[in-house]
Design a protein around this motif. Structure first.
Motif, PDB file in Angstrom:
ATOM      1  N   ARG A 251       0.734  -1.269   0.099  1.00 28.50           N
ATOM      2  CA  ARG A 251       0.090  -0.018   0.141  1.00 28.50           C
ATOM      3  C   ARG A 251       0.836   1.259   0.064  1.00 28.50           C
ATOM      4  NH1 ARG A 251      -4.363  -1.544   4.758  1.00 28.50           N
ATOM      5  NH2 ARG A 251      -5.168  -3.812   3.549  1.00 28.50           N
ATOM      6  N   GLN A 252       1.949   1.180   0.905  1.00 27.96           N
ATOM      7  CA  GLN A 252       2.801   2.647   0.746  1.00 27.96           C
ATOM      8  C   GLN A 252       3.467   2.448  -0.466  1.00 27.96           C
ATOM      9  OE1 GLN A 252       3.299   5.238   1.716  1.00 27.96           O
ATOM     10  NE2 GLN A 252       3.536   4.953   4.009  1.00 27.96           N
ATOM     11  N   ARG A 253       3.851   1.484  -1.316  1.00 25.55           N
ATOM     12  CA  ARG A 253       4.501   1.421  -2.647  1.00 25.55           C
ATOM     13  C   ARG A 253       3.434   2.164  -3.436  1.00 25.55           C
ATOM     14  NH1 ARG A 253       6.834  -3.307  -1.828  1.00 25.55           N
ATOM     15  NH2 ARG A 253       5.639  -4.310  -3.175  1.00 25.55           N
ATOM     16  N   VAL A 254       2.288   1.946  -3.419  1.00 28.76           N
ATOM     17  CA  VAL A 254       1.070   2.471  -4.269  1.00 28.76           C
ATOM     18  C   VAL A 254       0.858   4.202  -4.136  1.00 28.76           C
ATOM     19  CG1 VAL A 254      -1.407   2.608  -4.720  1.00 28.76           C
ATOM     20  CG2 VAL A 254      -0.185   0.368  -4.407  1.00 28.76           C
ATOM     21  N   ALA A 255       1.046   4.612  -2.623  1.00 30.03           N
ATOM     22  CA  ALA A 255       1.067   6.001  -2.503  1.00 30.03           C
ATOM     23  C   ALA A 255       2.215   6.497  -2.956  1.00 30.03           C
ATOM     24  CB  ALA A 255       1.044   5.906  -0.790  1.00 30.03           C
ATOM     25  N   ILE A 256       3.494   5.796  -3.074  1.00 29.84           N
ATOM     26  CA  ILE A 256       4.611   6.392  -3.793  1.00 29.84           C
ATOM     27  C   ILE A 256       4.277   6.499  -5.187  1.00 29.84           C
ATOM     28  CG2 ILE A 256       7.097   6.012  -3.968  1.00 29.84           C
ATOM     29  CD1 ILE A 256       7.096   4.897  -1.294  1.00 29.84           C
ATOM     30  N   GLY A 257       3.862   5.481  -5.701  1.00 28.58           N
ATOM     31  CA  GLY A 257       3.718   5.535  -7.109  1.00 28.58           C
ATOM     32  C   GLY A 257       2.679   6.590  -7.690  1.00 28.58           C
ATOM     33  N   ARG A 258       1.812   6.910  -6.617  1.00 24.71           N
ATOM     34  CA  ARG A 258       0.822   7.947  -7.124  1.00 24.71           C
ATOM     35  C   ARG A 258       1.640   9.302  -7.088  1.00 24.71           C
ATOM     36  NH1 ARG A 258      -4.240   8.097  -3.222  1.00 24.71           N
ATOM     37  NH2 ARG A 258      -2.545   8.351  -1.575  1.00 24.71           N
ATOM     38  N   ALA A 259       2.572   9.294  -6.320  1.00 19.28           N
ATOM     39  CA  ALA A 259       3.461  10.555  -6.286  1.00 19.28           C
ATOM     40  C   ALA A 259       4.458  10.654  -7.621  1.00 19.28           C
ATOM     41  CB  ALA A 259       4.173  10.711  -4.932  1.00 19.28           C
ATOM     42  N   ILE A 260       5.084   9.466  -7.871  1.00 22.55           N
ATOM     43  CA  ILE A 260       5.863   9.355  -9.031  1.00 22.55           C
ATOM     44  C   ILE A 260       5.414   9.782 -10.233  1.00 22.55           C
ATOM     45  CG2 ILE A 260       7.195   8.023 -10.379  1.00 22.55           C
ATOM     46  CD1 ILE A 260       7.828   6.291  -7.883  1.00 22.55           C
ATOM     47  N   VAL A 261       4.050   9.403 -10.594  1.00 19.66           N
ATOM     48  CA  VAL A 261       3.374   9.941 -11.777  1.00 19.66           C
ATOM     49  C   VAL A 261       3.353  11.383 -12.019  1.00 19.66           C
ATOM     50  CG1 VAL A 261       2.720   7.678 -11.968  1.00 19.66           C
ATOM     51  CG2 VAL A 261       1.075   9.344 -11.058  1.00 19.66           C
ATOM     52  N   ARG A 262       3.539  12.017 -10.876  1.00 19.01           N
ATOM     53  CA  ARG A 262       3.182  13.343 -11.146  1.00 19.01           C
ATOM     54  C   ARG A 262       4.822  14.190 -11.537  1.00 19.01           C
ATOM     55  NH1 ARG A 262       0.910  16.454  -5.880  1.00 19.01           N
ATOM     56  NH2 ARG A 262       0.910  17.982  -7.348  1.00 19.01           N
ATOM     57  N   ASN A 263       5.744  13.296 -11.340  1.00 19.06           N
ATOM     58  CA  ASN A 263       6.912  13.781 -11.874  1.00 19.06           C
ATOM     59  C   ASN A 263       7.248  15.077 -11.216  1.00 19.06           C
ATOM     60  OD1 ASN A 263       9.647  13.368 -13.549  1.00 19.06           O
ATOM     61  ND2 ASN A 263       8.499  14.743 -15.009  1.00 19.06           N
ATOM     62  N   PRO A 264       7.470  15.219  -9.677  1.00 17.56           N
ATOM     63  CA  PRO A 264       7.723  16.494  -9.353  1.00 17.56           C
ATOM     64  C   PRO A 264       9.184  16.725  -9.136  1.00 17.56           C
ATOM     65  CG  PRO A 264       7.368  14.634  -7.593  1.00 17.56           C
ATOM     66  CD  PRO A 264       7.012  13.928  -9.094  1.00 17.56           C
ATOM     67  N   GLY A 265       9.339  18.012  -8.921  1.00 18.28           N
ATOM     68  CA  GLY A 265      10.823  18.401  -8.596  1.00 18.28           C
ATOM     69  C   GLY A 265      11.157  17.937  -7.222  1.00 18.28           C
ATOM     70  N   VAL A 266      10.533  17.902  -6.261  1.00 19.33           N
ATOM     71  CA  VAL A 266      10.417  17.447  -4.964  1.00 19.33           C
ATOM     72  C   VAL A 266       9.682  16.634  -4.422  1.00 19.33           C
ATOM     73  CG1 VAL A 266      10.892  18.285  -2.388  1.00 19.33           C
ATOM     74  CG2 VAL A 266      11.639  19.786  -4.590  1.00 19.33           C
ATOM     75  N   PHE A 267      10.199  15.326  -3.904  1.00 25.40           N
ATOM     76  CA  PHE A 267       9.321  14.416  -3.076  1.00 25.40           C
ATOM     77  C   PHE A 267       9.313  14.794  -1.340  1.00 25.40           C
ATOM     78  CE2 PHE A 267      10.039  11.801  -6.992  1.00 25.40           C
ATOM     79  CZ  PHE A 267       8.775  11.255  -6.900  1.00 25.40           C
ATOM     80  N   LEU A 268       8.228  14.899  -0.850  1.00 24.82           N
ATOM     81  CA  LEU A 268       8.127  15.221   0.625  1.00 24.82           C
ATOM     82  C   LEU A 268       7.410  13.775   1.214  1.00 24.82           C
ATOM     83  CD1 LEU A 268       6.692  18.678   0.436  1.00 24.82           C
ATOM     84  CD2 LEU A 268       9.276  17.987   0.624  1.00 24.82           C
ATOM     85  N   PHE A 269       8.223  13.373   2.232  1.00 23.65           N
ATOM     86  CA  PHE A 269       7.740  12.089   2.900  1.00 23.65           C
ATOM     87  C   PHE A 269       7.556  12.358   4.178  1.00 23.65           C
ATOM     88  CE2 PHE A 269      10.289  10.480  -0.699  1.00 23.65           C
ATOM     89  CZ  PHE A 269       9.389   9.330  -1.151  1.00 23.65           C
TER      90      PHE A 269
END
Length: 345
Positions: free
Chosen positions: A140-158
């Motif tokens: 489930r946490q990897r799915v949440a990370i995947g949802r962030a990855i597809v946005r192709n952001p400049g910065v990831f916040l965890f």
């Protein structure tokens, strides 16, 4: 990718409770920076201000060279992964990952390509048609990370993304997050209260205490040369031994620090003597908890197969070149302070 710059940041709630005070911080482009500290130190508040989920009372925030102090979260080129997975239970993994893209009306073919790419990156390819209830916590946490990855952001916040997982899953996810950063080579800012997570994940750690930065540096830099008494006691597991009284004064310090692995053990002769209270065996390592008349309670790190038992008397000698001296304000004394004090003595 993007760097994050915070200048004279202050956060006050209800006009009277200040949780962040005059904080300056530069988060390098492409770094994995971990904000770490005890509960209530302001680390999550700081992350939420970077994300735009909390307003800034005073100061400025820029991402990728653009002032975003008052910008909406959607205009900050960031993606955030929370402690809770926040997945839609009625949607499949694939639909959860591409939900934001559908809202943004991105064409179906482009959405599918991004979902497939994220699924491959996160080992979710065989799970795309499952619902969240059919997944483990780590999945489930990897799915949440995947949802962030597809946005192709400049910065990831965890924001403490692993705190809901059991110990084995946390260990595995730490490795996966480190590998993900290597593959994406994108700026990541990660909040945790767990200094082991900070040491294993970060290439740069920011230690916070009561809304202020205590020290910034590489993990081993903080471990080997803590600049304050707070960092000395917070970084390291088990914690550094902190000695006060006559022994510390003999070394020219108010407080003297020595890590458990930097105390040599013998049975015949040593600088200090102590009686073993408890021995904790963890396989490759053992930790002896010792009471010493000279210095008080000590933790000593030993090989896992050591033949030492409760009640044994140990002769203990600290490695003098690895002592950490601190003054009355809890600030590190110069490197030659211990050597000079011993020479005078």
């Amino acid at each position: 990718m993007a760097e994050v710059t915070l200048v004279e940041i202050e956060k006050t709630f209800r006009g009277k409770t200040t949780v962040i005070s005059n904080l300056d911080l530069e988060i390098e482009d492409g770094s994995f920076t971990v904000l770490v500290g005890p509960s209530g130190c302001g680390k999550s508040t700081l992350l939420r201000m970077i994300a735009g989920l909390e307003t800034v009372t005073r100061g400025a925030i820029s991402i990728g060279g653009h002032d975003v102090t008052t910008a909406e979260p959607s205009d900050r080129d960031i993606a955030m992964v929370f402690q809770s997975y926040a997945l839609y239970p009625h949607m499949t993994v694939a639909r959860n990952i591409d939900f934001g893209m559908r809202l943004a009306k991105i064409p179906a073919q482009e959405r599918q390509a991004k979902v497939d790419e994220a699924a491959k990156l996160l080992n979710l390819e065989d799970l795309l048609e499952r619902k969240p209830a059919e997944l483990s916590g780590g999945q489930r946490q990897r799915v949440a990370i995947g949802r962030a990855i597809v946005r192709n952001p400049g910065v990831f916040l965890f924001d403490e993304p692993l705190s809901n997982l059991d110990a084995a899953l946390r260990n595995r996810m730490r490795v996966e997050l480190a590998e993900l950063h290597q593959r994406l080579d994108t700026t990541m800012v990660y909040v945790t209260h767990d200094q082991i997570e900070a040491m294993t994940l970060a290439d740069r750690i920011v230690v916070l205490n009561a809304g202020k930065v205590e020290q910034v540096g590489a993990p081993m830099e903080l471990y080997q040369r803590p600049e304050t008494l707070f960092v000395a006691g917070f970084i390291g597991s088990p914690k550094m031994n902190l000695i006060t009284g006559a022994v510390a004064e003999a070394y020219g310090a108010e407080t003297l620090g020595i890590r458990p692995e930097h105390i040599e053990v013998g049975h015949d002769r040593g600088e200090w003597r102590g009686r073993v209270r408890v021995v904790e065996k963890l396989g490759s390592d053992a930790f002896a908890y010792v009471d010493s008349e000279e210095v008080g309670a000590l933790t000593v790190r030993l090989p896992g197969d050591v033949d030492i038992r409760s009640g044994d008397i140990l002769e203990l000698t600290p490695r003098h070149e690895l002592l950490h001296p601190f003054d009355q304000q809890g600030l590190r004394l110069p490197d030659d302070a211990v050597a000079n004090a011993r020479a005078i003595a």
